[in-house]
Design a protein around this motif. Structure first.
Motif, mmCIF file in Angstrom:
data_model
loop_
_atom_site.group_PDB
_atom_site.id
_atom_site.type_symbol
_atom_site.label_atom_id
_atom_site.label_comp_id
_atom_site.label_asym_id
_atom_site.label_seq_id
_atom_site.Cartn_x
_atom_site.Cartn_y
_atom_site.Cartn_z
ATOM 1 N N THR A 130 -87.606 -39.117 22.045
ATOM 2 C CA THR A 130 -88.363 -40.218 22.616
ATOM 3 C C THR A 130 -88.861 -41.135 21.504
ATOM 4 O O THR A 130 -89.320 -40.653 20.458
ATOM 5 C CB THR A 130 -89.571 -39.701 23.420
ATOM 6 N N PHE A 131 -88.752 -42.428 21.753
ATOM 7 C CA PHE A 131 -89.330 -43.421 20.851
ATOM 8 C C PHE A 131 -90.248 -44.314 21.672
ATOM 9 O O PHE A 131 -89.871 -44.773 22.760
ATOM 10 C CB PHE A 131 -88.258 -44.270 20.175
ATOM 11 N N ALA A 132 -91.441 -44.577 21.164
ATOM 12 C CA ALA A 132 -92.409 -45.404 21.892
ATOM 13 C C ALA A 132 -93.134 -46.311 20.915
ATOM 14 O O ALA A 132 -93.380 -45.936 19.756
ATOM 15 C CB ALA A 132 -93.408 -44.533 22.657
ATOM 16 N N LEU A 133 -93.474 -47.497 21.412
ATOM 17 C CA LEU A 133 -94.218 -48.478 20.616
ATOM 18 C C LEU A 133 -95.194 -49.179 21.540
ATOM 19 O O LEU A 133 -94.844 -49.560 22.652
ATOM 20 C CB LEU A 133 -93.266 -49.475 19.956
ATOM 21 N N GLN A 134 -96.429 -49.349 21.086
ATOM 22 C CA GLN A 134 -97.450 -50.020 21.880
ATOM 23 C C GLN A 134 -98.443 -50.668 20.924
ATOM 24 O O GLN A 134 -98.932 -50.011 20.000
ATOM 25 C CB GLN A 134 -98.197 -49.021 22.777
ATOM 26 N N GLY A 135 -98.728 -51.958 21.134
ATOM 27 C CA GLY A 135 -99.712 -52.551 20.251
ATOM 28 C C GLY A 135 -99.883 -54.040 20.422
ATOM 29 O O GLY A 135 -99.235 -54.676 21.256
ATOM 30 N N SER A 136 -100.787 -54.593 19.599
ATOM 31 C CA SER A 136 -101.127 -56.008 19.642
ATOM 32 C C SER A 136 -101.319 -56.511 18.224
ATOM 33 O O SER A 136 -101.683 -55.748 17.317
ATOM 34 C CB SER A 136 -102.413 -56.246 20.447
ATOM 35 N N ALA A 153 -96.499 -46.796 16.709
ATOM 36 C CA ALA A 153 -95.073 -46.544 16.933
ATOM 37 C C ALA A 153 -94.783 -45.097 16.573
ATOM 38 O O ALA A 153 -95.314 -44.578 15.577
ATOM 39 C CB ALA A 153 -94.207 -47.488 16.105
ATOM 40 N N GLY A 154 -93.959 -44.448 17.374
ATOM 41 C CA GLY A 154 -93.642 -43.047 17.097
ATOM 42 C C GLY A 154 -92.321 -42.632 17.700
ATOM 43 O O GLY A 154 -91.864 -43.199 18.700
#
Length: 850
Positions: free
Chosen positions: A351-357, A384-385
């Protein structure tokens, strides 16, 4: 009466309106569709055929079929010579998801065209049932005085009323049009009006998608605030493929009166804006979005901050000598904005995930999005991970980027940019490797563990203020920190290694006592770049246990549940070597490290009054936590206990009438301090029919004072009328350390600062339907008050009054809301009220200019 069946050779017998959407360009599914040349079967109770004119007259239950398409009528005429089929006496047609009714229909079998009179189209969400065509939910209903099926599968309708509202009675709103041309899966409307209730509003020509997502205009966005004035934005939705689309949102901020003042509460912005949001889901398991909201600030020259004592100075100098100031203007030559990212991919490999501002400057959110939660945050964060799980073991890598927004209230750093030379020395976690082992059985025990390696770097070197005092310009009360001439007190790039194994023993399942015992350890090591004398390593043990006794008893239909519990946690004093600990909750502050669990200053700002009447020095940056793991345990060690008593009264399964929780913390042992009670907490919630009550009280035994309290009450009836009130107060400096990192310690250290005054907020409000006028119109009022022991700054409201008028239609597919917020200070209006208007046409989807 004997049924008669005849057939007619035809290319296709088609009746359109409201066919299933096919974004790839295929035409609409049609009534009596099928391969060219397929015969049309016709049934009737009675048929009369005129040989000379080749006319077949049909009477009684006329049915025409071709493939899955069906036409029904009371009577009809088939002109074999002209290739015309005329149906009268109420025509019903079913094909796929399309169901239509018409007074009469004239179908040209040769040119594949048709004329309908008094037609009504029902576009179903699912394929219609020919045996029961009225069943199923309608996604679109179209009325037309006359409808023409043109050659080439195009429809022309006149005097059209169209709505997506599937209401039992009159629709909540309709789109009225002089003409509607249906081409594939779109209805192009001209002479368009919007009718909501008794109000009809002219609109521009529209191109309305009948089903699925289609390119076009979304509902416009309107707003008003004291900073940007009147705001207008018109989103445009564009499909880029079956799983890929973008929304472009051009607009404009009008601004308010031009004061030329850049301070928060008096400033203004104005100029054009453009928002872009891209959404994608190319394959199963992968989806994401990226948005950028930009605007060009025509009031950018307001941020010059001329020094009243030196008119020739372009900008007020920073408060600390040598500290980097902020250049005049805003953003990048006036261009300002904020970006949001979100992505997730899941597959067999992991799994790869990214979340941000991310933002351009420290004021952009407060200016353009003052009502958003992000505008109140101290940091903008992007994570990000990537990780892979194999059985109970998960391994991966992650990174965290942060932008410091804390100086948006500083007058000596107006509109500071978050990049380039004006950026702050905010430490990023780049990268971090980790492994986690979920609990696995080892005999009667459960074993789990986690390990990580994290690198901390900053894109900008710390400024002179942090190097000299240990506190950066954005730290609270940084100006009160002294420069002790102790060398470089700033944080340095660092590598942290962390390891934590755990063992858990659960009590036997047949034991009435809920029992859990735990043992483990945590070790970490720090390697400071350029400062080897600061390298530090520590190792400490963790032990704990919890015992609870759940008891239940029935009283008629009511169930009383009582659960006393006690939990004990022990942390040993660490084995450590090297420099001062990082993130020690017992750190007593000052330039030289000292652990004192009776006078801890970790997390306190310098300049606060201590209990001994001196001023706190605060903990310099080089010893503060880099992230949430650093403050895991005090170096003094601790044995702590929590005694809890929880009880609930259930009147039905899942329906709780009353709940009361009592909690008492206690410190049993810590090096250098005596055993003591921590904080006592009582929480109550009740739901007595329409009355709801709630409250929480936390008492600090050391200060003999309330450290936190909150209460709420509401009264709501079945119609939705509501009266509510609530408030909360917080001690400015509670004496106990409530939480210290991932090990969740609650009373290991006592803060050095003197107990502060209570501050908080309170509010009340009500909402109810308007007793006269339109049904479904509600009025709501709320008032909020800031409770402060000192006078608030003149640009901060102490009272805010909010009014809302909400109108929701009976079928719940349309709503209107108008709200106004009035900020007051000292009983006077502080600034222009903030107005908001929302028109929500639910189920309409997108619509586009013609």
């Amino acid at each position: 009466m004997r049924r008669l069946r005849v057939s007619a050779a035809a290319a296709a017998l088609t009746l359109v309106l409201g066919s299933p959407a096919r974004p790839q360009g295929r035409g609409p599914a049609t009534i009596l569709a099928g391969p060219p040349g397929q015969e049309v079967e016709i049934e009737a109770d009675h048929a009369t055929y005129g040989w000379e004119k080749r006319i077949l007259k049909l009477e009684g239950h006329v049915i025409a079929r071709r493939d899955s398409g069906v036409l029904r009528a009371a009577s009809g005429t088939l002109d074999r010579e002209a290739g015309l089929l005329t149906l009268t006496g109420g025509v019903l047609g079913v094909q796929g998801r399309n169901v239509f009714l018409a007074d009469s229909a004239l179908v040209n079998l040769d040119s594949r065209s048709a004329d309908l009179q008094g037609a009504v189209l029902y576009l179903k969400e699912k394929p219609a049932n020919p045996a029961d065509p009225r069943s199923g939910k309608n996604s679109l209903i179209l009325h037309g005085k006359s409808v023409q099926q043109l050659p080439g599968e195009e429809i022309l309708a006149h005097d059209v009323a169209l709505t997506p509202c599937d209401c039992a009675g009159a629709p909540d709103y309709e789109l009225l049009a002089d003409t509607a041309r249906v081409d594939q899966d779109r209805a192009h409307l001209s002479g368009t009006r919007l009718r909501v209730g008794a109000v009809t509003t002219p609109l521009f020509p529209l191109s309305l998608p009948l089903t699925q997502r289609q390119s076009g205009l979304l509902a416009p966005q309107l707003g008003f605030a004291s900073v940007f004035g009147f705001a207008y934005a018109q989103p445009v939705f564009l499909t880029l493929g079956p799983s890929n689309d973008v929304t472009l949102t051009p607009g404009f901020f009008t601004g308010t009166r031009d004061t030329g003042v850049p301070t928060l509460g008096s400033r203004t912005i104005r100029g054009p804006r453009l928002g872009t949001e891209w959404r994608y889901a190319p394959v199963e398991g992968t989806s994401g979005s990226a948005s950028v909201d930009l605007f060009y600030d025509l009031a950018r020259n307001d941020s010059r901050y001329r020094d009243p004592n030196d008119p020739s100075a372009a900008v007020v100098p920073p408060s600390y000598p040598g500290e980097r100031g902020t250049d005049p203007g805003r953003g990048l030559v006036g261009v300002r904005g904020v970006a949001h990212l979100s992505h997730r991919s899941e597959g067999a490999s992991g799994t790869f995930a990214l979340q941000g501002s991310a933002a351009t400057d420290s004021m952009v959110l407060a200016d353009s999005q003052p009502a958003s939660l992000e505008s109140a945050l101290d940091f903008l964060r992007t994570d990000a991970g990537a990780w892979h799980a194999s059985g109970p073991l998960t391994a991966g890598a992650e990174a965290t980027l942060m932008q410091d927004m804390r100086d948006r209230f500083r007058s000596d750093y107006p509109d500071r940019r978050l990049f380039g030379p004006e950026g702050r020395a905010t430490f990023q976690r780049l990268p971090s490797l980790f492994a986690q082992l979920a609990p696995v059985p080892v005999g009667r025990l459960l074993f789990s563990g986690e390990a990580s390696a994290a690198q901390f770097v900053s894109f900008v070197s710390p400024g002179p203020q942090e190097r000299d005092t240990g506190f950066g310009p954005t730290d609270r009360n940084a100006a009160a920190a002294a420069a002790p001439a102790m060398g470089n007190l700033a944080r340095a790039p660092a590598l942290r290694l962390d390891l934590s194994p755990r063992l858990v023993l659960l009590g036997p399942a047949d034991l009435p006592l809920d029992l859990r015992l735990e043992a483990g350890a945590r070790g970490d090591a720090w390697f400071m770049e350029g400062f080897s004398d600061r390298n530090h390593a520590r190792l400490y043990g963790l032990f704990g246990g919890r015992a609870a006794l759940p008891l239940e008893r029935r009283f008629g239909d009511a169930l009383h549940r009582l659960e006393p519990a006690i939990e004990v946690r022990a942390l040993t004093q660490p084995l450590q070597s090297g420099g001062a600990p990082i993130g020690d909750p017992a750190d007593a502050g000052g330039a030289v490290y000292l652990a004192n669990s009776n006078a801890a200053e970790q997390g306190l700002s310098p300049g606060l009054q201590r209990r001994d009447s001196t001023l706190t020095a605060g903990v310099p940056a080089l010893r503060r936590p880099y992230d949430e793991i650093d403050g895991a345990a005090p170096s003094t060690g601790a044995i702590e206990a929590t005694m809890a008593l929880s009880q609930s009264l259930f009147v039905k399964p899942g329906i709780r009438l009353l709940r009361l929780d009592l909690l008492q913390d206690a410190l049993l042992w810590s090096a250098g301090t005596k055993a003591r009670l921590g904080e006592a907490t009582a929480a109550l919630s009740a739901q007595l029919g329409p009355i709801g009550l709630g409250g929480l009280l936390r008492f600090d035994w050391s200060q003999r004072a309330v450290s936190f309290a909150t209460a709420s009450a509401s009264l709501r009836d079945a119609r939705g009328d509501e009266v509510h009130a609530g408030g909360s107060i917080l001690n400015g400096a509670s004496s106990e350390r409530l939480r210290a990192g991932v090990d969740e310690l609650f009373a290991a250290v006592r803060l050095a600062s003197k107990g502060g005054d209570l501050s908080g907020s309170a509010g009340a409000g009500a909402s109810a339907p308007l007793p006269v006028g339109q049904r479904g119109l509600r009025l709501a009022y709320d008032a909020s008050h800031i409770i402060s022991p000192t006078e608030l700054p003149k640009d901060i409201p102490d009272w805010t009054h909010s009014l809302r008028a909400i109108y929701e239609t009976s079928c719940h597919c349309a709503g209107v809301q108008l709200s106004a917020d009035f900020p007051l200070h000292g009983g006077k209006l502080l600034r222009t009220p903030t107005l908001r208007f929302v028109l929500d046409l639910k189920s309409l989807g997108s619509f586009a200019t013609f």
